[in-house]
Design an enzyme around this catalytic site. Structure first.
Site, mmCIF file in Angstrom:
data_model
loop_
_atom_site.group_PDB
_atom_site.id
_atom_site.type_symbol
_atom_site.label_atom_id
_atom_site.label_comp_id
_atom_site.label_asym_id
_atom_site.label_seq_id
_atom_site.Cartn_x
_atom_site.Cartn_y
_atom_site.Cartn_z
ATOM 1 N N LYS A 175 38.232 17.692 41.040
ATOM 2 C CA LYS A 175 37.857 19.073 40.724
ATOM 3 C C LYS A 175 36.756 19.139 39.672
ATOM 4 C CE LYS A 175 41.581 19.379 37.322
ATOM 5 N NZ LYS A 175 42.909 19.907 37.004
ATOM 6 N N LYS A 193 34.744 20.965 28.827
ATOM 7 C CA LYS A 193 35.645 19.972 29.420
ATOM 8 C C LYS A 193 35.023 19.353 30.672
ATOM 9 C CE LYS A 193 39.521 17.708 30.234
ATOM 10 N NZ LYS A 193 40.811 18.330 30.522
#
Length: 301
Positions: free
Chosen positions: A242, A174
């Site tokens: 992030k 991801k």
């Protein structure tokens, strides 16, 4: 005996995921949907789903899905005060759909496995529309037998359900997917204002970068919104940062040079420092527009 499924986190992704898990079941399961925010729970209702703010409702769950904002929240929910980790019985399975750092996923997963809990890190891609349609891409890390056991459930929420490798592999995949996407957007943010400053028409330029060889999902999604001056539809920059932090952590830990990722991170940071953290990734164009004194807008945008 019916299987008990719990979903923790009922935001834009979590609630439609809970709906698909319940609606595509065989009628022998119970589904509990939990969120700590009373305002988010208010108004959520579906036959076959118990909706609550009481995290104690996950006790006895055979499968617990987490769909939470970031790794700090995941860690707090599992191992903070009144954490859910100790409430999961040996033999239960945790499926973490959240997007968190690779190293954190491995550490938390190993802590749960030491308690006899099976773990999949299974972040998703496809945005709220994919969650609603049940067509997400689900990237899984964990033991092959855990993946095999969970695949029928994951097929209810995803069109692509992939086993990427051992624990942490889903999060690593991801991160890579998101960083490539971020690099695309950063490039658009840097180059489009330059082109307009040089005299190119924004709408005609947009027609090229959304159909020519430079086209990407990023250009097709964000460029029309930039032309309209819309920067509040996607996931906020401040929360999405992030992914770049996770990539940097892997780079530092393993000594992998990531020069293009570092450059994209600088573009990201410029937008954050300019106060655009609550806006979506298309807002990366705004500092470059300000520097060059131009707007990448259609005449009515």
């Amino acid at each position: 005996m019916s299987r008990r499924i719990a979903v923790m986190g009922l935001g834009q992704m979590g609630w439609p995921i809970a709906l698909n898990l319940a609606r595509k079941g065989d009628g022998t399961e119970t589904v509990v949907a939990v969120d700590a925010d009373p305002g988010r729970v208010a108004g959520l209702a579906e036959p076959g789903i118990t909706v609550t703010t009481d995290r104690a409702a996950v006790a006895g769950a055979d499968v617990l899905f987490l769909c939470l904002p970031d790794g700090d929240v995941v860690e707090a929910v599992l191992f903070g005060p009144d954490g859910l980790g100790p409430r999961l019985a040996p033999g239960a399975t945790l499926v973490d759909l959240s997007t968190i750092a690779h190293g954190q996923a491995v550490r938390l997963g190993e802590a749960l496995e030491a308690r006899g809990v099976h773990v999949l890190d299974a972040p998703v891609s496809g945005a709220p529309a994919g969650a609603e349609a049940g067509t997400l891409t689900v990237m899984c890390g964990g033991a092959p037998e855990t993946f095999a056991a969970m695949r029928p459930l994951l097929a209810r929420i995803g069109a692509q359900v992939l086993h990427m490798g051992p624990l942490g592999s889903g999060q690593l995949t991801k991160t890579i997917n998101n960083v490539i996407y971020d690099i695309n957007i950063a490039a658009l943010a840097e180059v489009l204002p330059m082109a307009v400053a040089m005299g190119l028409d924004p709408e005609r330029l947009a027609s090229v970068v959304t159909t020519g060889t430079s086209r990407s999902y990023a250009s097709q999604y964000f460029v029309p919104r930039i032309l309209r001056g819309e920067f509040d539809e996607g996931y906020p920059l401040g929360k999405a940062y992030k992914d770049l932090v996770s990539a940097a952590a892997v780079s530092v830990a393993r000594g992998f040079p990531l020069p293009v990722t570092a450059a994209a991170t600088t573009t990201y940071q410029m937008a954050l420092r300019a106060g655009h953290g609550d806006r979506d990734k298309g807002a990366m164009v705004l500092p470059f527009e300000a520097m060059l004194g131009v707007k990448v807008r259609a005449p009515s945008g």
